[in-house]
Design a protein around this motif. Structure first.
Motif, mmCIF file in Angstrom:
data_model
loop_
_atom_site.group_PDB
_atom_site.id
_atom_site.type_symbol
_atom_site.label_atom_id
_atom_site.label_comp_id
_atom_site.label_asym_id
_atom_site.label_seq_id
_atom_site.Cartn_x
_atom_site.Cartn_y
_atom_site.Cartn_z
ATOM 1 N N LEU A 59 12.508 -1.047 -5.651
ATOM 2 C CA LEU A 59 11.488 -0.736 -4.650
ATOM 3 C C LEU A 59 11.576 0.719 -4.217
ATOM 4 C CD1 LEU A 59 11.715 -3.939 -2.409
ATOM 5 C CD2 LEU A 59 10.043 -3.453 -4.187
ATOM 6 N N LEU A 60 12.782 1.205 -4.012
ATOM 7 C CA LEU A 60 12.960 2.577 -3.553
ATOM 8 C C LEU A 60 12.547 3.585 -4.613
ATOM 9 C CD1 LEU A 60 13.991 4.315 -1.183
ATOM 10 C CD2 LEU A 60 16.261 4.239 -2.233
ATOM 11 N N ARG A 105 3.101 6.897 3.771
ATOM 12 C CA ARG A 105 3.609 5.603 4.205
ATOM 13 C C ARG A 105 3.572 4.666 3.000
ATOM 14 N NH1 ARG A 105 4.359 8.541 7.890
ATOM 15 N NH2 ARG A 105 4.151 8.130 10.135
ATOM 16 N N LEU A 106 4.674 3.982 2.775
ATOM 17 C CA LEU A 106 4.766 3.034 1.664
ATOM 18 C C LEU A 106 5.242 1.692 2.186
ATOM 19 C CD1 LEU A 106 4.768 2.259 -1.376
ATOM 20 C CD2 LEU A 106 7.122 3.104 -1.475
ATOM 21 N N ALA A 131 8.728 2.880 3.843
ATOM 22 C CA ALA A 131 9.203 4.268 3.796
ATOM 23 C C ALA A 131 8.175 5.172 4.449
ATOM 24 C CB ALA A 131 9.453 4.702 2.346
ATOM 25 N N TRP A 132 8.662 6.284 5.026
ATOM 26 C CA TRP A 132 7.788 7.231 5.705
ATOM 27 C C TRP A 132 8.258 8.654 5.400
ATOM 28 C CZ3 TRP A 132 11.043 3.676 7.796
ATOM 29 C CH2 TRP A 132 12.191 4.158 8.437
ATOM 30 N N PHE A 160 0.831 -1.198 0.000
ATOM 31 C CA PHE A 160 0.000 0.000 0.000
ATOM 32 C C PHE A 160 0.865 1.246 0.000
ATOM 33 C CE2 PHE A 160 0.564 -1.137 4.504
ATOM 34 C CZ PHE A 160 1.073 0.048 5.026
ATOM 35 N N LEU A 161 0.261 2.336 -0.445
ATOM 36 C CA LEU A 161 0.826 3.680 -0.319
ATOM 37 C C LEU A 161 -0.283 4.537 0.289
ATOM 38 C CD1 LEU A 161 2.973 5.591 -2.930
ATOM 39 C CD2 LEU A 161 1.511 6.749 -1.294
ATOM 40 N N THR A 162 -0.085 4.954 1.528
ATOM 41 C CA THR A 162 -1.092 5.701 2.266
ATOM 42 C C THR A 162 -0.710 7.174 2.302
ATOM 43 O OG1 THR A 162 -1.608 3.789 3.641
ATOM 44 C CG2 THR A 162 -2.282 5.945 4.463
#
Length: 266
Positions: free
Chosen positions: A175-176, A162-163, A141-142, A69-71
Motif C-alpha cells: 500500500l505504501l 491525499r491517498l 497518506a498526506w 482515491f488519490l486527490t
C-alpha cells in the motif's frame, strides 16, 4: 415582440444540472500511477477561486465502506471566476485536520500514525495504517508540496496530495509503495506558479578530472543454479540364501578294499 420572443426561445437549451463536482475522463487526472498500480475508475473535479481539486477514484476489492482515491489539489492563480466565499484556502496537515479526515474517509477503522520518516521524489510525507474489522488493511497518506502554506506569496502555488487506499490482500508495504510510484502531471500555465522551487545545482566536480563518480547500481540477486541430481546406483542383487539341512559330504573310499577286475582279453 415576436422577434424578441423567438430570440429568447433560441437561447434556451434545456435545464442545466447543478453539481458540486464534475466528472472528467481518466486522462485528465493530475497524477499518473505506476505500472501495476490501482486502476483508475474516474476523475472528479471541483473548482475554487484559488484552487482546482481533482480526485482520482481508484479500483478496490476491499470490504471497507468508502472508495479508494488519490486527490491532487493545485493551488495558485487558477483563473476561475467565482464568488469570494468560494475559496479553499491554504492546505492544512495539522494533527487535528488529519484526524478529521480519518473520520471522513475511514470511519470505524482504527488508524495509527506512523512515526517513521518517509520521503518520495517530491519530499517528505506522513501516513497512517490501520486494520478494519474485516481484516482489510488501510493506508491514509498526506503530503504538501510547496514553499509557502500561507497567503503571503500565494502566486508561488502548491500541490496537496491525499491517498486513501484499502485492500483485502495487499500488505502495508505494498500500500505504501503507491506513494512512491505516482507522478504529478498537472500544473497551472502561469510563470509565477512554481511549488517545486529551483532545480538543485549540478556538482562542480561532475565531468572534471580526478573526480571519479561511481553510481549506485540496483542490487540484483544472482540466479541460483540448481545442481543436477545424479541418479543413485541400484543396490547390488544379493544371491538368495538357501536354507535347509546340511548334507555331509561322502566319505572317501579305499581302493584296496575292493577286488581287482582283470582287463578283458584281446
Amino acid at each position: 415582440m415576436l422577434i424578441v420572443g423567438l430570440g429568447l426561445t433560441g437561447c434556451v437549451s434545456g435545464p442545466r444540472i447543478a453539481s458540486v463536482k464534475s466528472e472528467l475522463p481518466a486522462a485528465e487526472s493530475f497524477v499518473t500511477l505506476p505500472p501495476g498500480g490501482p486502476a483508475t475508475i474516474s476523475i472528479l473535479e471541483k473548482r475554487y477561486k484559488d484552487a482546482i481539486v481533482r480526485e482520482t477514484i481508484l479500483a478496490t476489492d476491499s470490504r471497507v465502506p468508502g472508495q479508494n482515491f488519490l486527490t491532487a489539489t493545485i493551488r495558485g492563480p487558477v483563473g476561475y471566476r467565482t464568488t469570494r466565499d468560494n475559496a479553499l484556502g491554504p492546505d492544512s496537515i495539522t494533527p487535528s485536520q488529519i484526524a478529521k479526515e480519518f473520520q471522513w474517509y475511514l470511519l470505524g477503522v482504527p488508524m495509527m500514525r506512523s512515526q517513521l520518516y518517509a520521503q518520495n521524489k517530491y519530499g517528505s510525507f506522513g501516513f497512517a495504517l490501520g486494520t478494519a474489522r474485516t481484516g482489510d488493511r488501510c493506508l491514509y497518506a498526506w503530503q504538501h508540496i510547496g514553499r509557502h502554506q500561507d497567503t503571503v506569496l500565494p502566486t508561488t502555488g502548491s500541490v496537496s496530495i491525499r491517498l486513501r487506499l484499502c485492500d483485502a490482500d495487499a500488505s502495508e508495504q505494498e500500500l505504501l509503495s503507491v506513494m512512491y510510484g505516482f507522478t504529478i502531471v498537472g500544473y497551472l500555465p502561469s510563470p509565477l506558479w512554481n511549488p517545486y522551487g529551483n532545480a538543485p545545482k549540478v556538482s562542480q566536480s561532475l565531468g572534471a578530472l580526478s573526480a571519479p563518480y561511481e553510481p549506485t547500481l540496483p542490487v540484483v540477486e544472482a540466479p541460483v543454479r540448481k545442481t543436477p541430481v545424479r541418479p543413485k546406483p541400484a543396490p547390488p542383487v544379493k544371491a538368495p540364501v538357501v536354507e535347509g539341512p546340511i548334507v555331509p559330504p561322502p566319505e572317501s573310499g579305499r581302493y584296496e578294499d575292493f577286488a581287482l577286475v582283470p582287463p578283458p582279453e584281446s
